[in-house]
Write a protein that holds these residues in place. Structure first.
Motif, PDB file in Angstrom:
ATOM      1  N   ILE A   9       0.845  -1.203   0.000  1.00 63.21           N
ATOM      2  CA  ILE A   9       0.000   0.000   0.000  1.00 63.21           C
ATOM      3  C   ILE A   9       0.876   1.246   0.000  1.00 63.21           C
ATOM      4  N   ARG A  10       1.881   1.264   0.858  1.00 68.86           N
ATOM      5  CA  ARG A  10       2.769   2.437   0.925  1.00 68.86           C
ATOM      6  C   ARG A  10       3.484   2.636  -0.410  1.00 68.86           C
ATOM      7  N   THR A  11       3.951   1.561  -1.019  1.00 73.37           N
ATOM      8  CA  THR A  11       4.614   1.657  -2.323  1.00 73.37           C
ATOM      9  C   THR A  11       3.671   2.262  -3.360  1.00 73.37           C
ATOM     10  N   LEU A  12       2.427   1.810  -3.377  1.00 71.27           N
ATOM     11  CA  LEU A  12       1.428   2.347  -4.298  1.00 71.27           C
ATOM     12  C   LEU A  12       1.180   3.833  -4.031  1.00 71.27           C
ATOM     13  N   LEU A  13       1.047   4.201  -2.761  1.00 72.05           N
ATOM     14  CA  LEU A  13       0.800   5.596  -2.407  1.00 72.05           C
ATOM     15  C   LEU A  13       1.959   6.489  -2.848  1.00 72.05           C
TER      16      LEU A  13
ATOM     17  N   ILE B 211      -1.236  -5.018  -5.677  1.00 73.88           N
ATOM     18  CA  ILE B 211      -2.307  -4.121  -5.257  1.00 73.88           C
ATOM     19  C   ILE B 211      -2.307  -2.959  -6.232  1.00 73.88           C
ATOM     20  N   GLY B 212      -3.454  -2.766  -6.886  1.00 74.01           N
ATOM     21  CA  GLY B 212      -3.554  -1.743  -7.912  1.00 74.01           C
ATOM     22  C   GLY B 212      -4.305  -0.505  -7.486  1.00 74.01           C
ATOM     23  N   GLY B 213      -4.927  -0.556  -6.314  1.00 77.85           N
ATOM     24  CA  GLY B 213      -5.667   0.602  -5.824  1.00 77.85           C
ATOM     25  C   GLY B 213      -5.940   0.465  -4.351  1.00 77.85           C
ATOM     26  N   VAL B 214      -6.249   1.589  -3.722  1.00 70.39           N
ATOM     27  CA  VAL B 214      -6.497   1.614  -2.285  1.00 70.39           C
ATOM     28  C   VAL B 214      -7.544   2.680  -1.973  1.00 70.39           C
ATOM     29  N   ALA B 215      -8.361   2.398  -0.976  1.00 72.06           N
ATOM     30  CA  ALA B 215      -9.351   3.381  -0.509  1.00 72.06           C
ATOM     31  C   ALA B 215      -9.445   3.271   1.005  1.00 72.06           C
ATOM     32  N   HIS B 216      -9.591   4.418   1.641  1.00 72.43           N
ATOM     33  CA  HIS B 216      -9.770   4.452   3.093  1.00 72.43           C
ATOM     34  C   HIS B 216     -10.870   5.455   3.400  1.00 72.43           C
ATOM     35  N   ALA B 217     -11.868   5.008   4.160  1.00 70.68           N
ATOM     36  CA  ALA B 217     -12.999   5.862   4.503  1.00 70.68           C
ATOM     37  C   ALA B 217     -13.391   5.608   5.944  1.00 70.68           C
ATOM     38  N   GLU B 218     -14.093   6.591   6.517  1.00 73.22           N
ATOM     39  CA  GLU B 218     -14.461   6.516   7.925  1.00 73.22           C
ATOM     40  C   GLU B 218     -15.857   7.100   8.125  1.00 73.22           C
ATOM     41  N   SER B 219     -16.598   6.470   9.015  1.00 73.92           N
ATOM     42  CA  SER B 219     -17.924   6.958   9.375  1.00 73.92           C
ATOM     43  C   SER B 219     -17.791   8.252  10.175  1.00 73.92           C
ATOM     44  N   ALA B 220     -18.637   9.222   9.879  1.00 71.63           N
ATOM     45  CA  ALA B 220     -18.617  10.510  10.574  1.00 71.63           C
ATOM     46  C   ALA B 220     -20.047  10.943  10.864  1.00 71.63           C
TER      47      ALA B 220
ATOM     48  N   LEU C  23      -8.550   7.615  -2.073  1.00 76.48           N
ATOM     49  CA  LEU C  23      -8.894   6.661  -3.110  1.00 76.48           C
ATOM     50  C   LEU C  23      -7.854   6.875  -4.200  1.00 76.48           C
ATOM     51  N   LEU C  24      -6.942   5.920  -4.320  1.00 71.18           N
ATOM     52  CA  LEU C  24      -5.847   6.047  -5.277  1.00 71.18           C
ATOM     53  C   LEU C  24      -5.713   4.771  -6.096  1.00 71.18           C
ATOM     54  N   VAL C  25      -5.394   4.944  -7.363  1.00 80.43           N
ATOM     55  CA  VAL C  25      -5.170   3.824  -8.270  1.00 80.43           C
ATOM     56  C   VAL C  25      -3.786   4.011  -8.889  1.00 80.43           C
ATOM     57  N   ALA C  26      -3.047   2.912  -9.008  1.00 81.34           N
ATOM     58  CA  ALA C  26      -1.716   2.967  -9.611  1.00 81.34           C
ATOM     59  C   ALA C  26      -1.782   3.690 -10.953  1.00 81.34           C
ATOM     60  N   PRO C  27      -0.810   4.549 -11.231  1.00 79.01           N
ATOM     61  CA  PRO C  27      -0.858   5.331 -12.476  1.00 79.01           C
ATOM     62  C   PRO C  27      -1.051   4.492 -13.743  1.00 79.01           C
ATOM     63  N   ASP C  28      -0.414   3.326 -13.832  1.00 77.63           N
ATOM     64  CA  ASP C  28      -0.542   2.508 -15.039  1.00 77.63           C
ATOM     65  C   ASP C  28      -1.865   1.756 -15.123  1.00 77.63           C
ATOM     66  N   LEU C  29      -2.684   1.833 -14.086  1.00 74.02           N
ATOM     67  CA  LEU C  29      -3.980   1.142 -14.090  1.00 74.02           C
ATOM     68  C   LEU C  29      -5.168   2.114 -14.099  1.00 74.02           C
ATOM     69  N   GLN C  30      -4.892   3.395 -14.089  1.00 75.54           N
ATOM     70  CA  GLN C  30      -5.980   4.379 -14.070  1.00 75.54           C
ATOM     71  C   GLN C  30      -6.782   4.314 -15.362  1.00 75.54           C
TER      72      GLN C  30
END
Length: 166
Positions: free
Chosen positions: A14-18, A68-77, A88-95
């Motif tokens: 995940i960190r590498t993707l970010l 891992i080609g994408g990641v999303a993190h969300a929280e209830s508020a 919400l991020l997707v690897a540049p070559d997979l966008q």
């Protein structure tokens, strides 16, 4: 790609993707040095692990069993009425292949009581702004300084109503 809940074993990937995605998206806008500073603050291994363990949150990855080609993190508020989409991020070559939409759909499914989903996106990240507007978000505000202090990172505040979808 399939979307699943992230686990601790995913944190390195995940960190590498970010890192890759942030540099590809923002180096030309803010400079590589500044992006390295942001990554070190927002996406340190300790911060990623803390995000993974947050209650009332969902940390998702798009995975094809090879990477891992994408990641999303969300929280209830707001007592569950709103979902704050933190990333919400997707690897540049997979966008452009539908992975972002899959992650967004799964985030929304993960919070069935929510009436809206809200996020902040860098105003100069035109591709991301277009993605969110194309997925039913509308601008409800703007800030000149994302995060603490005077960051100088202008962001749009976008929201999508979920009430009519449920």
């Amino acid at each position: 790609m399939f979307v699943r809940t992230a686990g601790e074993r995913d944190l390195g990937a995940i960190r590498t993707l970010l890192v890759e995605t942030w540099h590809a998206t923002y180096d030309a806008i803010y400079g590589a040095g500044r992006i390295n500073e942001v990554i070190d603050i927002w996406y340190s291994p300790a911060k990623l692990k803390a995000s993974l363990e947050r209650p009332n949150a969902e940390f998702l990855v798009a995975d094809d069993s090879k990477r891992i080609g994408g990641v999303a993190h969300a929280e209830s508020a707001e007592g569950g009425a709103v979902v704050d989409l933190h990333q919400l991020l997707v690897a540049p070559d997979l966008q452009g292949r539908g992975i972002g939409g899959m992650l967004l759909d799964k985030v929304i499914e993960s919070f069935p009581e929510a009436r809206a989903i809200r996020l902040q996106v860098a105003e100069q990240n035109r591709r991301a702004v277009a993605f969110y507007l194309g997925n039913g978000f509308v601008q409800i505000g703007r800030t000149d300084n994302h995060g603490s202090g005077q960051s100088g990172i202008a962001e749009l505040i976008l929201e999508r109503s979920l009430s009519a979808e449920r």
